[in-house]
Design a protein around this motif. Structure first.
Motif, PDB file in Angstrom:
ATOM      1  N   GLY A 125       0.803  -1.217   0.000  1.00 11.22           N
ATOM      2  CA  GLY A 125       0.000   0.000   0.000  1.00 11.22           C
ATOM      3  C   GLY A 125       0.833   1.263   0.000  1.00 11.22           C
ATOM      4  O   GLY A 125       0.297   2.368  -0.104  1.00 11.22           O
ATOM      5  N   GLY A 126       2.160   1.133   0.122  1.00  9.15           N
ATOM      6  CA  GLY A 126       3.053   2.286   0.077  1.00  9.15           C
ATOM      7  C   GLY A 126       3.272   2.755  -1.355  1.00  9.15           C
ATOM      8  O   GLY A 126       2.808   2.137  -2.321  1.00  9.15           O
ATOM      9  N   GLN A 127       4.005   3.840  -1.496  1.00  6.86           N
ATOM     10  CA  GLN A 127       4.208   4.424  -2.821  1.00  6.86           C
ATOM     11  C   GLN A 127       4.951   3.470  -3.755  1.00  6.86           C
ATOM     12  O   GLN A 127       4.600   3.338  -4.929  1.00  6.86           O
ATOM     13  CB  GLN A 127       4.977   5.740  -2.699  1.00  6.86           C
ATOM     14  N   ASP A 128       5.982   2.810  -3.246  1.00  7.38           N
ATOM     15  CA  ASP A 128       6.796   1.950  -4.106  1.00  7.38           C
ATOM     16  C   ASP A 128       5.975   0.803  -4.677  1.00  7.38           C
ATOM     17  O   ASP A 128       5.900   0.611  -5.895  1.00  7.38           O
ATOM     18  CB  ASP A 128       7.989   1.387  -3.327  1.00  7.38           C
ATOM     19  N   SER A 129       5.380   0.003  -3.777  1.00  8.19           N
ATOM     20  CA  SER A 129       4.681  -1.188  -4.242  1.00  8.19           C
ATOM     21  C   SER A 129       3.412  -0.831  -5.012  1.00  8.19           C
ATOM     22  O   SER A 129       3.019  -1.546  -5.942  1.00  8.19           O
ATOM     23  CB  SER A 129       4.335  -2.107  -3.065  1.00  8.19           C
ATOM     24  N   SER A 130       2.768   0.281  -4.659  1.00  6.94           N
ATOM     25  CA  SER A 130       1.578   0.704  -5.403  1.00  6.94           C
ATOM     26  C   SER A 130       1.949   1.124  -6.818  1.00  6.94           C
ATOM     27  O   SER A 130       1.233   0.816  -7.789  1.00  6.94           O
ATOM     28  CB  SER A 130       0.878   1.856  -4.671  1.00  6.94           C
ATOM     29  N   ALA A 131       3.071   1.826  -6.967  1.00  2.92           N
ATOM     30  CA  ALA A 131       3.533   2.219  -8.298  1.00  2.92           C
ATOM     31  C   ALA A 131       3.897   0.995  -9.130  1.00  2.92           C
ATOM     32  O   ALA A 131       3.568   0.919 -10.329  1.00  2.92           O
ATOM     33  CB  ALA A 131       4.736   3.157  -8.182  1.00  2.92           C
ATOM     34  N   ILE A 132       4.554   0.025  -8.515  1.00  2.00           N
ATOM     35  CA  ILE A 132       4.924  -1.194  -9.238  1.00  2.00           C
ATOM     36  C   ILE A 132       3.677  -1.955  -9.675  1.00  2.00           C
ATOM     37  O   ILE A 132       3.595  -2.453 -10.803  1.00  2.00           O
ATOM     38  CB  ILE A 132       5.832  -2.080  -8.356  1.00  2.00           C
ATOM     39  N   THR A 133       2.679  -2.040  -8.786  1.00  2.59           N
ATOM     40  CA  THR A 133       1.433  -2.732  -9.125  1.00  2.59           C
ATOM     41  C   THR A 133       0.734  -2.035 -10.290  1.00  2.59           C
ATOM     42  O   THR A 133       0.249  -2.685 -11.230  1.00  2.59           O
ATOM     43  CB  THR A 133       0.505  -2.793  -7.906  1.00  2.59           C
ATOM     44  N   THR A 148      -1.732  -9.968  -6.193  1.00  6.57           N
ATOM     45  CA  THR A 148      -0.954  -9.229  -5.195  1.00  6.57           C
ATOM     46  C   THR A 148      -1.038  -9.956  -3.866  1.00  6.57           C
ATOM     47  O   THR A 148      -2.038 -10.617  -3.558  1.00  6.57           O
ATOM     48  CB  THR A 148      -1.473  -7.787  -5.021  1.00  6.57           C
ATOM     49  N   PHE A 149       0.029  -9.816  -3.078  1.00  7.04           N
ATOM     50  CA  PHE A 149       0.113 -10.472  -1.766  1.00  7.04           C
ATOM     51  C   PHE A 149       0.473  -9.413  -0.735  1.00  7.04           C
ATOM     52  O   PHE A 149       1.464  -8.692  -0.895  1.00  7.04           O
ATOM     53  CB  PHE A 149       1.147 -11.596  -1.812  1.00  7.04           C
ATOM     54  N   SER A 150      -0.340  -9.330   0.317  1.00  7.15           N
ATOM     55  CA  SER A 150      -0.219  -8.226   1.268  1.00  7.15           C
ATOM     56  C   SER A 150      -0.266  -8.745   2.695  1.00  7.15           C
ATOM     57  O   SER A 150      -1.008  -9.684   3.015  1.00  7.15           O
ATOM     58  CB  SER A 150      -1.347  -7.210   1.064  1.00  7.15           C
ATOM     59  N   GLU A 160      -2.183  -1.255   7.222  1.00  7.96           N
ATOM     60  CA  GLU A 160      -2.155  -0.436   6.008  1.00  7.96           C
ATOM     61  C   GLU A 160      -3.246  -0.847   5.028  1.00  7.96           C
ATOM     62  O   GLU A 160      -3.171  -0.538   3.836  1.00  7.96           O
ATOM     63  CB  GLU A 160      -0.771  -0.550   5.351  1.00  7.96           C
ATOM     64  N   GLY A 161      -4.248  -1.550   5.560  1.00  6.89           N
ATOM     65  CA  GLY A 161      -5.298  -2.094   4.724  1.00  6.89           C
ATOM     66  C   GLY A 161      -5.982  -1.103   3.799  1.00  6.89           C
ATOM     67  O   GLY A 161      -6.192  -1.415   2.613  1.00  6.89           O
ATOM     68  N   PRO A 162      -6.364   0.108   4.263  1.00  6.22           N
ATOM     69  CA  PRO A 162      -7.037   1.040   3.353  1.00  6.22           C
ATOM     70  C   PRO A 162      -6.203   1.390   2.125  1.00  6.22           C
ATOM     71  O   PRO A 162      -6.750   1.546   1.021  1.00  6.22           O
ATOM     72  CB  PRO A 162      -7.274   2.265   4.241  1.00  6.22           C
ATOM     73  N   PHE A 163      -4.884   1.499   2.294  1.00  6.34           N
ATOM     74  CA  PHE A 163      -4.022   1.816   1.153  1.00  6.34           C
ATOM     75  C   PHE A 163      -3.879   0.609   0.228  1.00  6.34           C
ATOM     76  O   PHE A 163      -3.820   0.751  -0.998  1.00  6.34           O
ATOM     77  CB  PHE A 163      -2.659   2.281   1.648  1.00  6.34           C
ATOM     78  N   ILE A 164      -3.812  -0.572   0.818  1.00  3.64           N
ATOM     79  CA  ILE A 164      -3.763  -1.804   0.021  1.00  3.64           C
ATOM     80  C   ILE A 164      -5.032  -1.938  -0.803  1.00  3.64           C
ATOM     81  O   ILE A 164      -4.989  -2.219  -2.008  1.00  3.64           O
ATOM     82  CB  ILE A 164      -3.580  -3.029   0.943  1.00  3.64           C
ATOM     83  N   GLY A 172      -7.462  -3.429 -10.354  1.00  8.38           N
ATOM     84  CA  GLY A 172      -8.206  -4.658 -10.622  1.00  8.38           C
ATOM     85  C   GLY A 172      -7.421  -5.906 -10.321  1.00  8.38           C
ATOM     86  O   GLY A 172      -7.602  -6.947 -10.967  1.00  8.38           O
ATOM     87  N   ALA A 173      -6.546  -5.846  -9.318  1.00  6.43           N
ATOM     88  CA  ALA A 173      -5.700  -6.985  -8.977  1.00  6.43           C
ATOM     89  C   ALA A 173      -6.473  -8.009  -8.150  1.00  6.43           C
ATOM     90  O   ALA A 173      -7.446  -7.684  -7.466  1.00  6.43           O
ATOM     91  CB  ALA A 173      -4.466  -6.515  -8.209  1.00  6.43           C
ATOM     92  N   ILE A 174      -6.011  -9.242  -8.205  1.00  6.16           N
ATOM     93  CA  ILE A 174      -6.561 -10.316  -7.378  1.00  6.16           C
ATOM     94  C   ILE A 174      -5.751 -10.350  -6.091  1.00  6.16           C
ATOM     95  O   ILE A 174      -4.568 -10.700  -6.099  1.00  6.16           O
ATOM     96  CB  ILE A 174      -6.482 -11.669  -8.105  1.00  6.16           C
ATOM     97  N   GLY A 175      -6.359  -9.950  -4.986  1.00  2.00           N
ATOM     98  CA  GLY A 175      -5.615  -9.768  -3.746  1.00  2.00           C
ATOM     99  C   GLY A 175      -5.621 -10.986  -2.853  1.00  2.00           C
ATOM    100  O   GLY A 175      -6.621 -11.689  -2.721  1.00  2.00           O
ATOM    101  N   HIS A 176      -4.480 -11.229  -2.226  1.00  2.00           N
ATOM    102  CA  HIS A 176      -4.334 -12.281  -1.220  1.00  2.00           C
ATOM    103  C   HIS A 176      -3.679 -11.637   0.004  1.00  2.00           C
ATOM    104  O   HIS A 176      -2.722 -10.876  -0.133  1.00  2.00           O
ATOM    105  CB  HIS A 176      -3.470 -13.421  -1.741  1.00  2.00           C
ATOM    106  N   GLU A 177      -4.198 -11.963   1.192  1.00  2.00           N
ATOM    107  CA  GLU A 177      -3.724 -11.309   2.407  1.00  2.00           C
ATOM    108  C   GLU A 177      -3.213 -12.329   3.416  1.00  2.00           C
ATOM    109  O   GLU A 177      -3.713 -13.455   3.498  1.00  2.00           O
ATOM    110  CB  GLU A 177      -4.837 -10.463   3.034  1.00  2.00           C
ATOM    111  N   VAL A 178      -2.209 -11.891   4.177  1.00  2.75           N
ATOM    112  CA  VAL A 178      -1.579 -12.725   5.196  1.00  2.75           C
ATOM    113  C   VAL A 178      -1.567 -11.964   6.507  1.00  2.75           C
ATOM    114  O   VAL A 178      -1.291 -10.758   6.532  1.00  2.75           O
ATOM    115  CB  VAL A 178      -0.127 -13.088   4.786  1.00  2.75           C
ATOM    116  N   SER A 179      -1.881 -12.634   7.586  1.00  6.67           N
ATOM    117  CA  SER A 179      -1.717 -12.068   8.931  1.00  6.67           C
ATOM    118  C   SER A 179      -0.941 -13.078   9.772  1.00  6.67           C
ATOM    119  O   SER A 179      -0.846 -14.257   9.416  1.00  6.67           O
ATOM    120  CB  SER A 179      -3.069 -11.747   9.571  1.00  6.67           C
ATOM    121  N   ILE A 180      -0.392 -12.607  10.873  1.00 10.48           N
ATOM    122  CA  ILE A 180       0.470 -13.454  11.702  1.00 10.48           C
ATOM    123  C   ILE A 180      -0.025 -13.429  13.140  1.00 10.48           C
ATOM    124  O   ILE A 180      -0.263 -12.357  13.707  1.00 10.48           O
ATOM    125  CB  ILE A 180       1.933 -12.987  11.648  1.00 10.48           C
TER     126      ILE A 180
END
Length: 223
Positions: A125-133, A148-150, A160-164, A172-180
């Motif tokens: 959700g940061g600038q770098d990864s959002s630009a790459i996506t 995408t994997f977040s 950072e969920g709202p930015f993701i 229009g990415a297919i999102g996958h999320e991980v929590s620990i």
């Protein structure tokens, strides 16, 4: 793209992309490199160009190749083959600078999307990864599946969920999320320590490992 480690074993030179295989060789000990260990304990710094935390294991620095003597294979001479261009341009307008950054970033993304296996993106959700996506979507086109994997942190202050979500919706990415959770730490930390080969300075690496595992489980072999 991988590190190259090397060690001297009974008058021979051995090398590998990971440290553990070298530690299994005769004559290669597990003694710590004192100054590297001191830096790690005092400042959590574990990067020393050409060295590792093991006194008997060296690492070829980035942008170097190794010249090896045929008369004495244990003699390794790192030789730099690339340097960043010297000098900065100060005559660019803001518009030209923006266009130049975008052109270079898009070229890099295009090159990294070349693969004979599925490629995904780690999206924080940061600038770098959002630009790459966004650029990956631009390069691949609107019809291609973009995974995408977040990592979703616990608690509002770390999530950072709202930015993701915003980056994922825009592309229009297919999102996958991980929590620990605590059980993940308890069961997964020993394998992470073994895989890293050296102590590390941030628990972020554990979250990255979980993201890579999620990507592999979905058949995405490159991120």
């Amino acid at each position: 793209m991988k590190p190259l480690y090397f060690a001297r074993s009974l008058g021979r030179l051995a090398f590998a992309s990971e440290i553990p295989p070298l530690l299994a060789l005769p004559g290669v000990g597990r003694r710590a490199y004192p100054s590297a260990l001191a830096d790690y304990l005092a400042r959590a710094v574990n990067y020393h160009p050409g060295r590792t935390l093991f006194a008997d294991v060296s690492e070829l620095p980035g942008a170097h190749l190794a010249e090896i003597s045929l008369d004495d294979p244990t003699r390794v001479e790192p030789v730099r083959y690339w340097r960043p261009p010297e000098g900065l341009r100060h005559d660019l307008s803001l518009a030209d600078a923006v266009a130049g950054v975008r052109e270079r970033l898009e070229r890099s993304v295009r090159l990294h999307l070349r693969s004979d296996v599925p490629v995904g993106v780690l999206l924080s959700g940061g600038q770098d990864s959002s630009a790459i996506t966004a650029l990956a979507r631009h390069v691949l086109g609107s019809d291609a599946a973009l995974h995408t994997f977040s990592f979703r942190g616990g608690g509002e202050a770390f999530d950072e969920g709202p930015f993701i979500d915003a980056a994922r919706a825009a592309t229009g990415a297919i999102g996958h999320e991980v929590s620990i959770g605590p059980d993940d730490w308890a069961h997964g930390l020993p394998a992470l320590v073994a895989a890293q080969g050296e102590p590390f300075g941030s628990p972020v690496i554990f979250a990255q490992r979980k993201l890579f595992e999620a990507a592999a489980a979905k058949g995405v072999r490159v991120v």
